[in-house]
Scaffold this motif. Structure first.
Motif, PDB file in Angstrom:
ATOM      1  N   ASN A 116      -5.050  -9.235  -8.997  1.00 55.28           N
ATOM      2  CA  ASN A 116      -3.645  -9.337  -8.629  1.00 55.28           C
ATOM      3  C   ASN A 116      -3.076  -7.964  -8.297  1.00 55.28           C
ATOM      4  O   ASN A 116      -3.772  -6.938  -8.361  1.00 55.28           O
ATOM      5  N   SER A 117      -1.804  -7.932  -7.940  1.00 56.02           N
ATOM      6  CA  SER A 117      -1.175  -6.690  -7.489  1.00 56.02           C
ATOM      7  C   SER A 117      -1.175  -5.618  -8.568  1.00 56.02           C
ATOM      8  O   SER A 117      -1.449  -4.439  -8.296  1.00 56.02           O
ATOM      9  N   GLU A 118      -0.864  -6.003  -9.812  1.00 57.08           N
ATOM     10  CA  GLU A 118      -0.833  -5.020 -10.895  1.00 57.08           C
ATOM     11  C   GLU A 118      -2.226  -4.456 -11.157  1.00 57.08           C
ATOM     12  O   GLU A 118      -2.384  -3.250 -11.377  1.00 57.08           O
ATOM     13  N   ARG A 161      -3.087  -1.943  -8.432  1.00 56.89           N
ATOM     14  CA  ARG A 161      -2.441  -0.647  -8.662  1.00 56.89           C
ATOM     15  C   ARG A 161      -3.167   0.118  -9.755  1.00 56.89           C
ATOM     16  O   ARG A 161      -3.371   1.335  -9.649  1.00 56.89           O
ATOM     17  N   ARG A 216      -6.382  -9.659   2.488  1.00 57.94           N
ATOM     18  CA  ARG A 216      -5.404  -9.551   1.401  1.00 57.94           C
ATOM     19  C   ARG A 216      -3.990  -9.571   1.975  1.00 57.94           C
ATOM     20  O   ARG A 216      -3.676  -8.857   2.921  1.00 57.94           O
ATOM     21  N   LEU A 224      -0.334  -8.556   2.004  1.00 58.99           N
ATOM     22  CA  LEU A 224       0.481  -7.446   1.512  1.00 58.99           C
ATOM     23  C   LEU A 224       1.829  -7.478   2.213  1.00 58.99           C
ATOM     24  O   LEU A 224       1.908  -7.712   3.423  1.00 58.99           O
ATOM     25  N   ASP A 225       2.893  -7.230   1.458  1.00 51.95           N
ATOM     26  CA  ASP A 225       4.203  -7.085   2.087  1.00 51.95           C
ATOM     27  C   ASP A 225       4.512  -5.601   2.236  1.00 51.95           C
ATOM     28  O   ASP A 225       3.749  -4.731   1.794  1.00 51.95           O
ATOM     29  N   ARG A 248       6.670  -3.715   0.830  1.00 49.88           N
ATOM     30  CA  ARG A 248       6.861  -2.999  -0.433  1.00 49.88           C
ATOM     31  C   ARG A 248       5.526  -2.614  -1.053  1.00 49.88           C
ATOM     32  O   ARG A 248       5.360  -1.496  -1.547  1.00 49.88           O
ATOM     33  N   GLN A 249       4.557  -3.536  -1.021  1.00 48.04           N
ATOM     34  CA  GLN A 249       3.245  -3.240  -1.595  1.00 48.04           C
ATOM     35  C   GLN A 249       2.526  -2.162  -0.789  1.00 48.04           C
ATOM     36  O   GLN A 249       1.855  -1.291  -1.358  1.00 48.04           O
ATOM     37  N   ASP A 293       4.033   1.087  -1.650  1.00 46.79           N
ATOM     38  CA  ASP A 293       3.597   1.479  -2.994  1.00 46.79           C
ATOM     39  C   ASP A 293       2.215   2.129  -2.946  1.00 46.79           C
ATOM     40  O   ASP A 293       1.972   3.152  -3.593  1.00 46.79           O
ATOM     41  N   ILE A 294       1.299   1.534  -2.174  1.00 51.10           N
ATOM     42  CA  ILE A 294      -0.033   2.117  -2.028  1.00 51.10           C
ATOM     43  C   ILE A 294       0.056   3.478  -1.354  1.00 51.10           C
ATOM     44  O   ILE A 294      -0.606   4.444  -1.759  1.00 51.10           O
ATOM     45  N   THR A 299       0.409  -9.516   6.968  1.00 53.14           N
ATOM     46  CA  THR A 299       0.196  -8.120   6.586  1.00 53.14           C
ATOM     47  C   THR A 299       0.361  -7.201   7.785  1.00 53.14           C
ATOM     48  O   THR A 299       0.944  -6.116   7.676  1.00 53.14           O
TER      49      THR A 299
END
Length: 301
Positions: A84-86, A89, A116, A118-119, A121-122, A125-126, A147
């Motif tokens: 998952n996203s968490e 990260r 995958r 991804l929006d 925001r994600q 974040d990366i 994505t």
């Protein structure tokens, strides 16, 4: 040939300015990574196998001719051991901390997102996490339309590819149905490149220094002032249309042209296409009368 046609100044592909400022990503260089996933899924592997025990289901860095590939795990919905996203990260932070001594600052990162989702925001974040190690996110490769749109809208260079391209397969053969059109509603900034294995439709402007590469047609409902390459898979029947045609360079298949030295006195919607003398440009309504209505006129004769 329409009376209003203009001949764009043709140049050889060898002398033309490169659309990409570096060599393309060698997807086959990641083939061992991807194909091992497929073989593992076919093997009698226990469903309880944890992602941390399978390197193919983890965030990975890989060097590729002076660039750094960031390989993301498969989409959680398509994996027996979802990340998952968490968790993603957490893994990325671990990789950055563990490889800090070996990662060269300012090395461009090409993120292989695969399927995958991804929006924006994600993705940001990366990018922020990579920024802590002075690693700029150069381009995003994805097989997910959502994505691709999120990345392009956020201002990142993006290439949308089919899932099979990540398995080292050959490109789509000529005559095969292209991907669904990619719609973008925003201004393409300088330094941003969008690639798609179908038609690209942009509702907005493309600034100088930007580039669009499509295996199908290109439609810009605004000012086209960057580089546009239609029919990148070799289809010379593809076309480029814009409300204001002001490109720094045009490409259709293997044909290359630059803008006329003298701009037109008045800008009108125009179409670029390949004629007997190379890439030509015509006013849209005249082009439609000559090339699109001709078959209908013959049928009615």
């Amino acid at each position: 040939m329409g009376a209003g046609d203009q001949i764009y100044h043709g140049v050889s592909a060898e002398s033309a300015e490169l659309i990409d400022d570096g060599e393309p990503i060698d997807i086959e260089a990641t083939e061992d990574f991807i194909l091992e996933i497929e073989s593992n899924l076919d093997d009698a592997e226990s469903p309880e196998t944890k992602s941390e025990n399978n390197p193919n289901l983890q965030v990975q860095f890989k060097s590729d001719r002076g660039r750094l590939l960031l390989l993301l795990p498969p989409d959680p919905d398509n994996s027996r051991n979802p990340v998952n996203s968490e968790e993603l990260r957490h893994q990325l932070r671990q990789r950055l901390d563990a490889s800090e001594r070996f990662l060269q600052p300012h090395t461009p990162v090409h993120m292989i997102a695969r399927d995958r989702l991804l929006d924006s925001r994600q993705i940001q974040d990366i990018d922020d996490m990579l920024g802590t190690a002075n690693l700029p996110l150069k381009r995003i490769y994805t097989s997910r339309r959502q994505t691709a749109v999120a990345a392009a809208t956020a201002g990142y260079s993006v290439e949308q590819q089919t899932a099979l391209s990540y398995l080292g397969q050959t490109q789509t053969p000529s005559g095969q149905v292209l991907e669904e059109p990619l719609y973008l509603q925003y201004t393409l900034r300088s330094g941003v490149e969008v690639r798609h294995s179908g038609t690209i439709i942009i509702l907005g402007d493309t600034n100088p220094g930007s580039s669009i590469v499509a295996e199908g047609d290109i439609f810009v409902w605004g000012r086209l002032r960057g580089v546009a390459h239609a029919g990148s898979g070799g289809n010379i029947d593809c076309r480029i249309m814009a409300l204001y045609m002001q490109p720094t360079q045009l490409r259709i298949a293997d044909k290359v042209a630059r803008s006329p030295e003298q701009p037109p006195a008045q800008y009108r919607p125009e179409v670029a296409y390949v004629g007997p003398e190379g890439i030509r440009i015509a006013v849209a309504d005249e082009f439609a009368q000559v090339y699109l209505n001709a078959p209908m006129a013959q049928d009615n004769a």
